[in-house]
Design an enzyme around this catalytic site. Structure first.
Site, mmCIF file in Angstrom:
data_model
loop_
_atom_site.group_PDB
_atom_site.id
_atom_site.type_symbol
_atom_site.label_atom_id
_atom_site.label_comp_id
_atom_site.label_asym_id
_atom_site.label_seq_id
_atom_site.Cartn_x
_atom_site.Cartn_y
_atom_site.Cartn_z
ATOM 1 N N SER A 132 0.855 -1.065 -0.062
ATOM 2 C CA SER A 132 0.044 -0.084 0.029
ATOM 3 C C SER A 132 0.818 1.326 0.074
ATOM 4 O O SER A 132 2.050 1.204 0.620
ATOM 5 C CB SER A 132 -0.917 0.117 1.329
ATOM 6 O OG SER A 132 -1.364 1.159 1.436
ATOM 7 N N TYR A 156 -1.828 -0.491 10.587
ATOM 8 C CA TYR A 156 -2.028 -1.223 9.221
ATOM 9 C C TYR A 156 -0.894 -0.884 8.184
ATOM 10 O O TYR A 156 -0.483 -1.981 7.585
ATOM 11 C CB TYR A 156 -3.193 -0.484 8.651
ATOM 12 C CG TYR A 156 -3.581 -0.857 7.329
ATOM 13 C CD1 TYR A 156 -3.890 -2.078 6.727
ATOM 14 C CD2 TYR A 156 -3.107 0.200 6.153
ATOM 15 C CE1 TYR A 156 -3.997 -2.490 5.292
ATOM 16 C CE2 TYR A 156 -3.322 -0.320 4.893
ATOM 17 C CZ TYR A 156 -3.323 -1.417 4.477
ATOM 18 O OH TYR A 156 -3.623 -1.659 3.175
ATOM 19 N N LYS A 160 2.112 -3.799 6.535
ATOM 20 C CA LYS A 160 2.687 -3.591 5.088
ATOM 21 C C LYS A 160 4.082 -3.537 5.073
ATOM 22 O O LYS A 160 4.731 -4.338 4.248
ATOM 23 C CB LYS A 160 1.988 -2.749 4.265
ATOM 24 C CG LYS A 160 0.407 -2.892 4.235
ATOM 25 C CD LYS A 160 0.173 -4.132 3.454
ATOM 26 C CE LYS A 160 -1.615 -4.464 3.306
ATOM 27 N NZ LYS A 160 -1.989 -5.628 2.624
HETATM 28 C C1 WQD Z 1 -9.301 9.609 0.517
HETATM 29 C C2 WQD Z 1 -9.941 11.300 0.610
HETATM 30 C C3 WQD Z 1 -10.293 11.805 2.863
HETATM 31 C C4 WQD Z 1 -14.067 9.539 3.357
HETATM 32 C C5 WQD Z 1 -6.861 4.623 2.651
HETATM 33 C C6 WQD Z 1 -5.625 4.056 3.452
HETATM 34 C C7 WQD Z 1 -4.806 3.509 2.060
HETATM 35 C C8 WQD Z 1 -5.457 2.978 1.071
HETATM 36 C C9 WQD Z 1 -6.683 3.498 0.653
HETATM 37 C C10 WQD Z 1 -5.260 0.416 1.811
HETATM 38 C C11 WQD Z 1 -9.226 11.945 2.060
HETATM 39 C C12 WQD Z 1 -11.433 11.807 2.256
HETATM 40 C C13 WQD Z 1 -12.811 10.326 2.933
HETATM 41 C C14 WQD Z 1 -15.163 10.352 3.674
HETATM 42 C C15 WQD Z 1 -13.626 12.359 3.052
HETATM 43 N N1 WQD Z 1 -5.994 1.496 1.956
HETATM 44 N N2 WQD Z 1 -12.501 11.329 2.728
HETATM 45 N N3 WQD Z 1 -14.882 11.945 3.398
HETATM 46 O O1 WQD Z 1 -6.996 7.958 3.387
HETATM 47 O O2 WQD Z 1 -6.447 8.290 1.168
HETATM 48 O O3 WQD Z 1 -6.497 5.828 2.043
HETATM 49 O O4 WQD Z 1 -7.543 4.063 1.907
HETATM 50 O O5 WQD Z 1 -4.302 0.146 1.541
HETATM 51 O O6 WQD Z 1 -3.643 2.805 2.604
HETATM 52 O O7 WQD Z 1 -4.783 4.814 4.023
HETATM 53 O O8 WQD Z 1 -8.476 6.916 1.357
HETATM 54 O O9 WQD Z 1 -10.716 6.804 0.821
HETATM 55 O O10 WQD Z 1 -10.125 6.850 3.172
HETATM 56 O O11 WQD Z 1 -9.844 8.988 1.784
HETATM 57 O O12 WQD Z 1 -13.576 13.607 2.817
HETATM 58 O O13 WQD Z 1 -16.149 10.042 4.338
HETATM 59 O O14 WQD Z 1 -11.190 11.328 0.936
HETATM 60 O O15 WQD Z 1 -10.138 12.761 3.897
HETATM 61 O O16 WQD Z 1 -8.936 13.088 1.516
HETATM 62 P P1 WQD Z 1 -7.092 7.324 2.157
HETATM 63 P P2 WQD Z 1 -10.140 7.362 1.770
#
Ligand code: WQD
Length: 358
Positions: A132, A156, A160
């Site tokens: 990741s 998490y 990895k």
């Molecule tokens: C994306 C953007 C949030 C939800 C995580 C893991 C990463 C990978 C993917 C596994 C950010 C914003 C989100 C919401 C929002 N997983 N957001 N409202 O955090 O980039 O990555 O998932 O490996 O390792 O860390 O993904 O989809 O949670 O967020 O505003 O309800 O959307 O703040 O900017 P993230 P995400």
């Protein structure tokens, strides 16, 4: 394909009934590999395998095996001529990992150690690992290249990081071992048929399923975490990548692994970022409705901007993402609207008859 001269060999897919695993199984079949799926069904669905059969015409061999069960795993290797492994199985929630670190370390690391021990005992030495972009932590510069220092900021991401280190050590110990570490950015979207996709067990943590569930009326509004980042619209920017492109990255990795590359890491991303509000707008267009949202505080631990430099994968694996942002959002919406309750919906033959790939 089984046993046919054109097949490229048996591939064990751990976690093959999950989101990324199931899309990869489809591409394996398309590329003439013979997948064998194991999954403990914590986050995977047998229904996904039924639908893979609809998409490909191929019934995938499935065993409900937990990687904590080394004996069951070893028995499977005894009876099947597996030569390669793609290892997806693992817990995947950043937030949950903070409250349950021991369970994350145990499952993700012990599970991998069991797998590697069984592989070693059966002389299987090729593995593609589902890593990741989380391993990079708060990267100070973008685009992110593979040589950036590892600095995961949550349990998490550390699982990895540690598994990557274990795999590297294993490859150093024996030059016949090959390991390709694929560091995913933000996988989104679904198979263009709308038959398989992401089915979060609970309230989604990730952005795109939250938006599509809001668009379909299951959630009242999207909370946008932070409107004060140093980005053009103030919201976070991520490298969203279509899950089918991601799946094809695994095929490129397998095709390459026979060249005895040792242990190598690749970013899988598109190389371009979209903001949270750009994703809200694109899914709104796909769904033909405005998605209600409210800007709220930043989510602890989030970073402002993250996107990949995916050029190493293009150079060495010949892989490049081909789907664009509209495709990601249209396919995510197609999956959501065809399966409002994910795989829990009863199998509907009409739905199968009506599916079209475009
Ligand atoms: C994306 C953007 C949030 C939800 C995580 C893991 C990463 C990978 C993917 C596994 C950010 C914003 C989100 C919401 C929002 N997983 N957001 N409202 O955090 O980039 O990555 O998932 O490996 O390792 O860390 O993904 O989809 O949670 O967020 O505003 O309800 O959307 O703040 O900017 P993230 P995400």
């Amino acid at each position: 394909n089984i046993g046919s001269e054109t097949s490229k060999g048996y591939v064990l897919v751990t976690g093959g009934a999950g989101y990324i695993g199931s899309h990869t199984v489809v591409e394996l079949i398309n590329a003439n590999y013979v997948p064998i799926v194991i999954d403990n069904l914590n986050n995977g669905y047998v229904e996904a395998l039924n639908r893979i059969e609809v998409i490909t015409g191929f019934r995938v061999e499935f065993h409900k095996i937990d990687l904590m069960n080394e004996v069951a795993l070893s028995q499977l290797f005894d009876i099947r001529p597996i030569t390669m492994v793609i290892h997806f199985a693992g817990y995947k929630s950043v937030t949950e990992s903070v409250s349950k670190p021991l369970s994350y370390y145990d499952n993700n690391i012990t599970g991998t150690l069991n797998l590697l021990k069984v592989m070693q005992a059966h002389n299987v030495k090729n593995i593609v690992f589902s890593s990741s972009a989380n391993v990079y932590g708060n990267a100070e510069t973008v685009p992110i290249t593979e040589d950036l220092r590892h600095a995961a900021t949550n349990p998490y991401g550390r699982t990895k990081m540690f598994v990557e280190a274990i795999l590297k050590d294993q490859c150093i110990s024996d030059a016949e071992w090959n390991c390709i570490l694929l560091r995913y950015f933000n996988p989104v979207g679904a198979h263009p048929s709308g038959l398989i996709g992401e089915d979060p067990h609970d309230i989604p943590n990730n952005l795109v399923p939250y938006i599509t569930q809001t668009a379909i009326g299951k959630r009242e509004f999207l909370s946008v975490f932070g409107g004060d980042y140093e980005t053009p619209d103030g919201t976070g920017i991520r490298d969203f990548i279509h899950v089918v492109d991601l799946a094809r990255g695994h095929i490129a990795a397998l095709d390459h692994i026979s060249k005895n590359p040792g242990c190598v890491a690749y970013n899988l991303g598109t190389g371009r970022g979209y903001s949270v509000l750009e994703m809200v707008a694109a899914i709104g267009r796909a769904a033909g409705k405005d998605v209600p949202y409210k800007i709220v505080d930043r989510r602890p631990g989030d970073i402002g901007v993250s996107y990949a430099d995916p050029s190493k994968a293009q150079r060495e694996l010949g892989w490049k993402a081909v789907y664009n942002q509209n495709d990601m959002c249209e396919h995510a919406w197609k999956w959501q609207s065809m399966n409002p309750n994910g795989y829990r919906d009863a199998i509907n033959n009409e739905l199968y008859g009506a599916f079209r790939i475009h």
